[in-house]
Design a protein around this motif. Structure first.
Motif, PDB file in Angstrom:
ATOM      1  N   GLU A 247       8.604   1.196  14.148  1.00  0.00           N
ATOM      2  CA  GLU A 247       7.369   0.431  14.033  1.00  0.00           C
ATOM      3  C   GLU A 247       6.655   0.843  12.760  1.00  0.00           C
ATOM      4  N   THR A 248       5.969  -0.109  12.147  1.00  0.00           N
ATOM      5  CA  THR A 248       5.245   0.144  10.913  1.00  0.00           C
ATOM      6  C   THR A 248       4.019  -0.751  10.874  1.00  0.00           C
ATOM      7  N   ARG A 249       3.097  -0.408   9.997  1.00  0.00           N
ATOM      8  CA  ARG A 249       1.906  -1.250   9.832  1.00  0.00           C
ATOM      9  C   ARG A 249       2.120  -2.300   8.766  1.00  0.00           C
ATOM     10  N   ARG A 250       2.806  -1.927   7.692  1.00  0.00           N
ATOM     11  CA  ARG A 250       3.061  -2.847   6.598  1.00  0.00           C
ATOM     12  C   ARG A 250       4.539  -2.790   6.242  1.00  0.00           C
ATOM     13  N   ILE A 251       5.029  -3.877   5.688  1.00  0.00           N
ATOM     14  CA  ILE A 251       6.459  -4.018   5.413  1.00  0.00           C
ATOM     15  C   ILE A 251       6.726  -3.541   3.993  1.00  0.00           C
ATOM     16  N   GLY A 252       6.875  -2.240   3.865  1.00  0.00           N
ATOM     17  CA  GLY A 252       7.141  -1.613   2.565  1.00  0.00           C
ATOM     18  C   GLY A 252       8.595  -1.207   2.476  1.00  0.00           C
TER      19      GLY A 252
END
Length: 268
Positions: free
Chosen positions: A173-178
């Motif tokens: 899971e992540t907050r932004r797609i980096g």
């Protein structure tokens, strides 16, 4: 009459006014370039749906090693519609949490699509709402199709400030797609941008809400450019006005004639 302009004090005022106006003109020019850049992006977004998709490999360089993303494409190809064929890898699926669509917070599901050459491209399959009761409650994720899949999607550049990754129940899971943050977690080379899915064969699950390309606010930059140029013109106009007032010299209000109000002497 205007010889005072050649005194050190007024030459200093002139230099200050010219410097300030020059900086404002440069700021206006920079905002104009931002307006032109954002307008070009908006034009590309508007044209994308009316243009046939092109092969992924014609717009981006293939990655050559795992652990780091491939070369990021330039902004001039962002939002280009491309087509690519491969096999989904749900074992390395990624959830992007706290993503807002139509004012509601939910999740975007990013699934790697493995290509015949051993590389992969990340596919944002769409947005789904959270489970009941909590905006961060993980919903049931519609499974990716098995077997060979053909995807048509729009190129999206890697997001900045991706932060850290979490792993819950074996899923990232992540907050932004980096992509620089995600690439070390994947066992194969990935492309330097990801795709927003628009079409898929076999068809995508109807539970997904398609992620739309977001238009840039170009007119805001155009307005800022005009403001800076007006400020520059007002700065020079202010100097001219001060110089004109100085040339006229101090002014004194016109004296008003007053009547002699001394009473007449009364005769006895």
């Amino acid at each position: 009459m205007y010889r005072f302009l050649f005194t050190p004090r007024w030459l200093g005022y002139l230099a200050l006014a010219l410097a300030a106006a020059g900086v404002m003109v440069l700021l206006g020019n920079w905002q104009l370039s931002r307006y032109q850049e954002r307008s070009a992006i908006n034009d590309r977004i508007d044209r994308a749906d009316s243009v046939a998709p092109v092969p992924l490999t014609s717009t981006m360089d293939a990655p050559d090693r795992a652990g780091t993303p491939g070369t990021a494409p330039g902004k001039d190809v962002e939002w280009t519609r491309v087509t690519v064929t491969g096999v989904y890898d749900p074992a390395n699926e990624i959830l992007a949490r706290s993503r807002t669509v139509a004012g509601q917070v939910g999740f975007e599901v990013i699934t790697p699509l493995r290509l015949p050459d051993g590389t992969a491209v990340l596919i944002d399959r769409g947005w789904i709402p959270p489970a009941e009761g909590d905006a961060l409650a993980r919903p049931a994720i519609p499974p990716a199709p098995t077997g060979t899949v053909t995807v048509i999607g729009k190129i999206h550049l890697s997001e900045s400030k991706a932060g850290t990754l979490d792993r819950r129940d074996g899923r990232l899971e992540t907050r932004r797609i980096g992509l620089p943050t995600l690439a070390p977690e994947l066992p194969y080379p990935i492309y330097g941008a990801y795709l927003l899915l628009t079409e898929q064969q076999p068809a995508a699950d109807p539970a997904f809400v398609q992620i739309e390309a977001r238009h840039e606010n170009a007119w805001q930059n155009g307005g800022y450019a005009v403001q800076w140029w007006l400020f520059a013109a007002l700065t020079l106009a202010g100097f001219i006005w001060l110089a004109h007032r100085e040339a006229r010299g101090p002014t004194t209000p016109t004296s008003r004639l007053t009547e002699d109000t001394t009473p007449y002497a009364q005769t006895p």
